[in-house]
Design a protein around this motif. Structure first.
Motif, PDB file in Angstrom:
ATOM      1  N   THR A  75       0.862  -1.058   0.078  1.00  0.00           N
ATOM      2  CA  THR A  75       0.024  -0.151  -0.069  1.00  0.00           C
ATOM      3  C   THR A  75       0.997   1.265  -0.002  1.00  0.00           C
ATOM      4  N   PRO A  76       1.466   1.695  -1.033  1.00  0.00           N
ATOM      5  CA  PRO A  76       2.274   2.742  -0.982  1.00  0.00           C
ATOM      6  C   PRO A  76       1.887   4.068  -1.210  1.00  0.00           C
ATOM      7  N   ASN A  77       1.585   4.689   0.201  1.00  0.00           N
ATOM      8  CA  ASN A  77       1.136   5.884   0.590  1.00  0.00           C
ATOM      9  C   ASN A  77       2.186   6.426   1.534  1.00  0.00           C
ATOM     10  N   ASP A  96       2.401   5.623   4.610  1.00  0.00           N
ATOM     11  CA  ASP A  96       1.859   5.687   5.978  1.00  0.00           C
ATOM     12  C   ASP A  96       2.771   4.900   6.829  1.00  0.00           C
ATOM     13  N   MET A 154       3.275   1.710   6.593  1.00  0.00           N
ATOM     14  CA  MET A 154       2.692   0.189   6.578  1.00  0.00           C
ATOM     15  C   MET A 154       2.720  -0.308   5.225  1.00  0.00           C
ATOM     16  N   ASP A 155       3.300  -1.402   5.153  1.00  0.00           N
ATOM     17  CA  ASP A 155       3.540  -1.924   3.709  1.00  0.00           C
ATOM     18  C   ASP A 155       3.668  -1.206   2.587  1.00  0.00           C
ATOM     19  N   ASP A 156       4.498   0.048   2.670  1.00  0.00           N
ATOM     20  CA  ASP A 156       4.802   0.731   1.592  1.00  0.00           C
ATOM     21  C   ASP A 156       5.867   0.038   0.503  1.00  0.00           C
TER      22      ASP A 156
END
Ligand code: CA
Ligand code: CA
Length: 438
Positions: free
Chosen positions: A69-71, A73, A75-77
């Motif tokens: 989830t590349p945003n 934040d 987490m899991d970027d």
């Protein structure tokens, strides 16, 4: 004897294998097979190959996690891509979207044998890939043409695909002359940034040299959304030489937190750039009473002077009136003559002991304006003393009141770079005692 030598070789081989294993743990690198082959050519080769086996070209390939989830934040970027190469290879990593299009993250990069890992943040070529289901492919092409591939699935969700924008990017003026003459000495660069991003702005010369431009301190901090401003003088105000005269590309690059990148360019030309340098030749001023030729001036009489100014720099220096030869009364000054301070202009001034007012109240142009180089700038005419040029300046002051309660008073000259500086060597030049008779 033969047996002893074989034992010796086996010991050497064991030591080497242990060293190799240590190295591969420590450095995550696989020892080049060729080095070992050379050492082992004495006869232990079959033993070694049985012990180690053939190293594959590409192995231990893993991509983790399988969904990113590349945003930005935290987490899991990113997904970590790990792989090992047994031999030198040209390596590519790409993603295939559902329409079958390939998006290269790495393309035919030369790699030595070893273990590698790289983080993939969803960005290919400066742009975030849109949400979707992709097939990742790691592909190695060996020197003998062997191709080995590994592949798997990667899901991208919640991707920040909004590109940073440098809206209204502008460079003004298109030609600037960083030489402290008060005319087009600076270039202004503006843009509006739509989202947080690191922005770098620089000039690129014809030879590829980069000159970074610093952002002006304002309420909007660097990297924040909002209007940004750069005000560049070529470094001249800090005493540096500006980039050489010529044409430049102005390049601004914005990279947001997830790696989206935007580049905008414009052009600018530098002319007559450089630090202005001038002085009073030999620091010598000739003061005299024009009636008598001596340094005694009765009250109501006139003090005259002659001196020479040289432009010893690389750039023209600007001057302003009144002309050399202008006569002042001591109760006048350059303002009452209608020639106000002109930021960036150079003038000769005369000052005296006990002056209660503005320094150097009597000022003169560096010669006669109509004998200097005239330049039209923004519809007005300005006058310049060119590099290497000298000008003889004369002037006179009628002493109509007593400057101080003394009958002998010091007078001196200065060469003033108005609203910029008076260099120490151009200040308080050649002070001389003048007897004022009253
Ligand atoms: Ca995330
Ligand atoms: Ca200028």
């Amino acid at each position: 004897m033969r047996r002893g030598m074989a034992t010796h070789l086996t010991d050497a081989l064991n030591a080497l294998i242990i060293r190799m294993i240590n190295l591969s743990f420590l450095r995550m690198r696989v020892i080049r097979l060729t080095h070992l082959l050379a050492v082992l050519a004495l006869g232990s080769l079959p033993l070694f190959l049985i012990a180690c086996g053939q190293t594959p070209l590409l192995y231990d390939v893993a991509v983790h996690p399988a969904t990113i989830t590349p945003n930005a934040d935290g987490m899991d970027d990113v997904a970590r891509i790990a792989y090992k190469l047994g031999h030198s290879a040209n390596l590519s990593i790409y993603l295939v979207d559902q329409a079958g299009a390939k998006h290269y993250f790495r393309q035919e990069r030369r790699r030595s044998p070893g273990a590698y890992q790289v983080d993939f943040s969803g960005v290919v070529g400066g742009r975030m890939l849109p949400d979707g289901r992709y097939t990742w492919v790691v592909e190695a092409v060996g020197d003998d043409g062997t191709v080995q591939q590994a592949q798997g699935e990667l899901l991208i969700r919640d991707a920040d695909t909004l590109l940073p924008e440098l809206q209204g990017f502008s460079v003004y003026p298109k030609v600037f002359t960083p030489n402290q003459d008060g005319k087009h000495d600076r270039v202004t660069i503006n843009y509006y940034l739509n989202k947080p991003a690191d922005v770098s702005v620089y000039f690129i010369g014809a030879d590829g040299t980069k000159y970074p431009i610093a952002e002006k301190e304002r309420d909007v901090k660097p990297g924040e959304p909002g209007l940004h401003m750069y005000d560049y003088d070529g470094g001249v105000d800090l005493g540096a030489d500006p980039p050489p005269d010529g044409n430049y590309i102005v390049r601004a690059e914005a990279v947001d937190r997830v790696g989206n990148r935007t580049v905008v360019t414009d052009t600018v030309t530098i002319q007559d750039g450089g630090r202005p340098r001038a002085d009073i030749v030999q620091a010598r001023v000739d003061f005299y009473n024009p009636e008598t030729g001596d340094k005694v001036v009765p009250l109501g009489g006139t003090l005259a002077f002659t001196l020479t100014v040289e432009n010893f720099g690389q750039v023209p220096i600007r001057t302003t009136g009144p002309d050399s030869g202008t006569h002042y009364r001591s109760d006048e000054n350059f303002n009452t003559k209608g020639f106000y301070q002109s930021p960036g202009a150079w003038r000769v001034g005369i000052d005296y002991e006990g002056n209660p007012g503005y320094p150097y109240p009597y000022r003169w142009a560096l010669g006669h304006l109509d004998q200097l180089e005239a330049r039209e700038i923004d519809g007005q005419t300005f006058y310049y003393l060119l590099p290497g040029q000298r000008a003889v300046i004369t002037g006179s002051i009628q002493i109509v009141d007593v400057p101080a309660k003394k009958d002998v008073i010091y007078f001196w000259a200065g060469l003033i770079h108005e609203e910029v500086a008076i260099e120490p060597f151009n200040h308080y030049v050649d002070p001389q005692q003048i007897a004022i008779g009253f």
